[in-house]
Design a protein around this motif. Structure first.
Motif, PDB file in Angstrom:
ATOM      1  N   ALA A  36       3.151   4.428  12.785  1.00  0.00           N
ATOM      2  CA  ALA A  36       1.835   3.863  13.083  1.00  0.00           C
ATOM      3  C   ALA A  36       1.908   2.703  14.058  1.00  0.00           C
ATOM      4  O   ALA A  36       0.952   2.455  14.801  1.00  0.00           O
ATOM      5  CB  ALA A  36       1.167   3.409  11.785  1.00  0.00           C
ATOM      6  N   ASN A  78       0.810  -1.223   0.000  1.00  0.00           N
ATOM      7  CA  ASN A  78       0.000   0.000   0.000  1.00  0.00           C
ATOM      8  C   ASN A  78       0.840   1.270   0.000  1.00  0.00           C
ATOM      9  O   ASN A  78       0.301   2.382   0.073  1.00  0.00           O
ATOM     10  CB  ASN A  78      -0.962   0.013   1.192  1.00  0.00           C
ATOM     11  N   ASP A 107       3.128   2.125   2.371  1.00  0.00           N
ATOM     12  CA  ASP A 107       3.667   2.462   3.691  1.00  0.00           C
ATOM     13  C   ASP A 107       5.105   1.953   3.819  1.00  0.00           C
ATOM     14  O   ASP A 107       5.474   0.939   3.221  1.00  0.00           O
ATOM     15  CB  ASP A 107       2.808   1.852   4.800  1.00  0.00           C
ATOM     16  N   TRP A 134       5.527   3.005   9.126  1.00  0.00           N
ATOM     17  CA  TRP A 134       5.299   4.435   8.941  1.00  0.00           C
ATOM     18  C   TRP A 134       4.154   4.644   7.965  1.00  0.00           C
ATOM     19  O   TRP A 134       4.178   4.112   6.850  1.00  0.00           O
ATOM     20  CB  TRP A 134       6.566   5.105   8.426  1.00  0.00           C
ATOM     21  N   LYS A 135       3.167   5.437   8.377  1.00  0.00           N
ATOM     22  CA  LYS A 135       1.997   5.701   7.541  1.00  0.00           C
ATOM     23  C   LYS A 135       1.736   7.206   7.503  1.00  0.00           C
ATOM     24  O   LYS A 135       1.648   7.849   8.557  1.00  0.00           O
ATOM     25  CB  LYS A 135       0.771   4.975   8.097  1.00  0.00           C
ATOM     26  N   ASP A 136       1.644   7.746   6.308  1.00  0.00           N
ATOM     27  CA  ASP A 136       1.369   9.179   6.129  1.00  0.00           C
ATOM     28  C   ASP A 136       2.344  10.049   6.925  1.00  0.00           C
ATOM     29  O   ASP A 136       1.948  11.038   7.554  1.00  0.00           O
ATOM     30  CB  ASP A 136      -0.073   9.504   6.541  1.00  0.00           C
TER      31      ASP A 136
END
Length: 752
Positions: free
Chosen positions: A255, A234, A236, A249-251
């Motif tokens: 996370a 996706n 990440d 790590w997300k956005d």
């Protein structure tokens, strides 16, 4: 859903340094135990070892997967080792010898990748990266001023490299077209970020760049060095670090944190289904999944969490965090945030993993007194754990030390564990003296004898894996009995941090402990008792031996080589006997001729690539049960079988293959163990005959791993002949061999 443990893959016997995960049912791992393992998911959705490649006699630090071809319908495993050799193995049919070997790099291979078209990318400490097409060199990417730690392909003609010179370069074929500057430390890993560009890591910082050179954003949160980056389907980002964790790590935010029961999480990769795979210094490969149907059973997850929670963290790791009460756990945190919680008399360490506060251990308070603050690691405490940089461009390595130990023995154990040249012994000893100010350096209870030829100690272990047993600190090339055990620790009263780059030795801080007057080294000579090589992972050895025997039995062409039931029972008896002896018990029923015959059957008949566990068992039988070869004829029978196992030729010739090199090394170890009190060796013609035959192997032409046990054998012969001299011919051969060893050491000293 949060990520939770899905599976733990056990099989490596030392640190897992690299991973490749091309398919949901396929994982490739490479290790310091000199092997690469292919793991496949079976019909029950469980991963198991499918094949093992003995890819080197040294560390295997890189692995990747090459897509299928007509010659290899299941693709290839590609490995890179400390010597700069790249080996390519077909996954069908599998065999221990590589299908292709790519030569050209002159130092450690630290990264491998492949492109969709089937090209191989490699990078090395020799300051270069290379592109290989059809197993021949296509491009050499030459321009960095220090080691190249990672390389990846943007497409078939464009590549990105990361270097210890703190820069990243973009290449068009073999020409550098752009240099990315901004990191102030070694750039270790790269990952392509869809629709953005790529990510890089240096020190404890991650940067995300556009391919045009713009810095998009920076990620911080890790508390120590980041070793590897990977990207989820996706988009990440995932990272692994020396701070015991994998982070998701997300956005632009952390996370989730996946804490590991190991100091170094060396590598991380992702499966196409979104699962995360990690490899760590505790020898394990682990898979974590966000899909509940792939989670491990609840009791297995709980057991894993319990192991994590039982860790002891050195006080300096968390010294800047204030201690709070249990009520503080009622407030959510941010991913990766750490809290110290006073629970009764114990200060517990908790970390927010993205959804809950997870107990990750206890703060270890150093013992009171005038000595240095203790550093705890896996139940073992040390006065000091330093990072020692041996040579420019090579990684700093962890050196644990207690002031009661012999500096010479500690230095030798450190070099042996890390497969380093013994030329560094004096340097390491001097380092210990200079960094233990005000301490009285002991002799380790008078038992730390050191081999004057190899520097090998009497193998009293400080390994955390067997805290109560007197095991070896020497690394067994087959079983990997020694392991990477480390925890950063500052020298006493030093104003500087002990966190140093495990690859380069660079610190983020200034300052160093001031040297004090060095204590005199403990006396090494005279040595009166033989040094026996008794280290080994018996369980792993036995499993591997039976696996090989089953493989032989199940093939029509090799079934006659397998053990018959009686031989198999005698082999199990031998393992049981050695196991009891290693545990300090002396069995009432000693081994005998039938056990020697069973061992000889495999030594003489099995393929050379399968002889390692048999040879390892043989040298332990000789070490723990010298009386087994005392009856007339048995020593000669065993010696004959050992020579056949080593493919000994007359005149002698250097080992033509890696398995043959390893076999000869273990033959020398067995002969070293045979030269001990109680064997009756010195007053028999047998020993003179052994020396006469072995002397044909010129010491200077042997590998480092072969020289050490041969020199130890000569030391042991010296010890036993103090009381029962050899005849004149035997003495002449023995002295001649000793002069070869000393002459070789003198040459190395001059060259070094």
């Amino acid at each position: 859903m949060p990520y939770k443990l899905s599976a733990t893959l056990t099989g490596h016997t030392s640190d897992v340094r690299a991973l490749s995960t091309p398919a949901d049912d396929l994982v490739l791992s490479a290790s310091r135990d000199s092997t690469a393992i292919v793991w496949r998911r079976d019909s029950a959705a469980r991963f198991a070892s499918d094949s093992v490649f003995h890819a080197s006699s040294r560390y295997v630090n890189a692995v990747t997967y090459l897509p299928p071809t007509a010659e290899a319908p299941k693709g290839y495993a590609v490995t890179g080792d400390q010597d700069g050799v790249i080996n390519v193995y077909s996954l069908e049919p599998t065999k221990d010898d590589p299908d292709y070997t790519l030569l050209g790099h002159t130092n450690n291979i630290c990264g491998l990748r492949t492109t969709p078209a089937g090209n191989i990318l490699s990078c090395s400490w020799d300051y270069t990266a290379r592109v290989w097409k059809d197993f021949t060199l296509l491009y050499e990417l030459k321009g960095h001023e220090n080691s190249v730690w990672d390389v990846l392909a943007v497409n078939e003609d464009e590549f990105i490299t990361a270097s210890a010179d703190k820069t990243i370069k973009l290449w068009k074929q073999h020409k550098a077209i752009h240099t990315f500057a901004g990191h102030d430390a070694v750039v270790r890993s790269l990952a392509l970020i869809p629709d953005i560009g790529f990510a890089s890591c240096a020190d404890n910082e991650i940067r995300v760049w556009s391919l045009g050179g713009d810095l998009v954003y920076t990620l911080t949160g890790h508390t120590s060095f980041i070793y590897r980056l990977a990207v989820l389907p996706n988009g990440d980002l995932v990272s692994s670090s020396e701070d015991r964790s994998v982070r998701i790590w997300k956005d632009g935010e952390c996370a989730q944190v996946l804490v590991h029961p190991a100091i170094s999480v060396w590598c991380v990769s992702t499966l196409p289904n979104g699962d995360i795979v990690s490899g760590a210094s505790d020898k394990n490969v682990r898979i974590f999944s966000a899909s509940e149907e792939r989670w491990a059973p609840e009791e297995e997850i709980k057991a894993y969490d319990d192991v994590v929670s039982q860790q002891s963290l050195a006080s300096h790791d968390v010294e800047k965090i204030k201690v709070e009460t249990m009520d503080a756990l009622n407030t959510p945190g941010r991913a990766g945030q750490t809290k110290l919680i006073l629970n009764g008399d114990v200060t517990e360490v908790y970390q927010w993993d993205g959804s809950v506060w997870q107990r990750i251990g206890e703060r270890a308070e150093g013992p009171s007194g005038s000595g240095p603050t203790k550093t705890y690691f896996e139940g073992k405490e040390y006065d000091y754990v330093w990072n020692v940089a041996i040579e420019d461009g090579e990684p700093a390595l962890k050196l644990p030390y207690n002031v009661a130990d012999s500096p010479a023995a500690a230095a030798q154990g450190f070099l042996e564990r890390n497969n380093l040249s013994l030329n560094h012994v004096n340097t390491i000893v001097e380092y210990i003296y200079q960094n233990t100010p005000g301490q009285t350096l002991g002799t380790g209870g008078g038992e730390q004898y050191v081999d004057p030829y190899t520097g090998a100690s009497r193998y009293q272990s400080s390994a955390a894996s067997a805290p109560a047993a007197p095991a070896s600190s020497y690394m067994d090339p087959y079983t990997g009995a020694s392991r990477y055990t480390a925890a950063p620790a500052p020298a006493a009263a030093a104003p500087a941090s002990s966190y140093m780059d495990p690859y380069t030795g660079a610190s983020r801080y200034s300052g160093a402990p001031q040297p004090a007057a060095a204590a005199k080294p403990a006396a090494i000579l005279p040595i009166l008792q033989p040094v026996l090589l008794k280290d080994g992972n018996l369980g792993q050895m036995r499993t591997r031996l039976h696996q090989y025997n089953d493989d032989l039995r199940n093939e029509i062409s090799t079934s006659s080589l397998a053990f018959d039931p009686e031989q198999e029972r005698s082999i199990d008896d031998a393992f049981a006997y050695v196991q009891k002896c290693a545990g300090g018990k002396r069995p009432t029923n000693p081994l005998g001729g039938i056990h020697i015959e069973s061992v000889a059957h495999a030594l003489e008949g099995w393929p050379e690539s399968l002889r390692l566990p048999v040879l390892d068992l043989t040298r332990l039988i000789v070490a723990y049960c010298p009386e087994v070869v005392k009856p007339p004829g048995l020593k000669e029978r065993l010696f004959e079988a050992l020579l056949k196992a080593a493919n000994w030729q007359t005149p002698w010739a250097k080992s033509p293959s890696k398995p043959a090199e390893m076999n000869l090394m273990l033959v020398f170890r067995a002969l070293a163990n045979a030269a001990q009190e109680g064997s009756g060796a010195a007053d028999e013609p047998w020993l003179g005959q052994v020396l006469s035959v072995v002397s044909a192997a010129t010491y200077s032409t042997l590998t480092a791993s072969q020289r050490k046990p041969l020199a130890t054998m000569l030391l042991n012969v010296s010890c036993i002949t103090l009381f029962t001299p050899l005849d004149a011919a035997g003495r002449a051969v023995h002295l001649s061999m000793l002069f070869q060893v000393m002459g070789s050491l003198a040459l190395f000293h001059v060259v070094g």
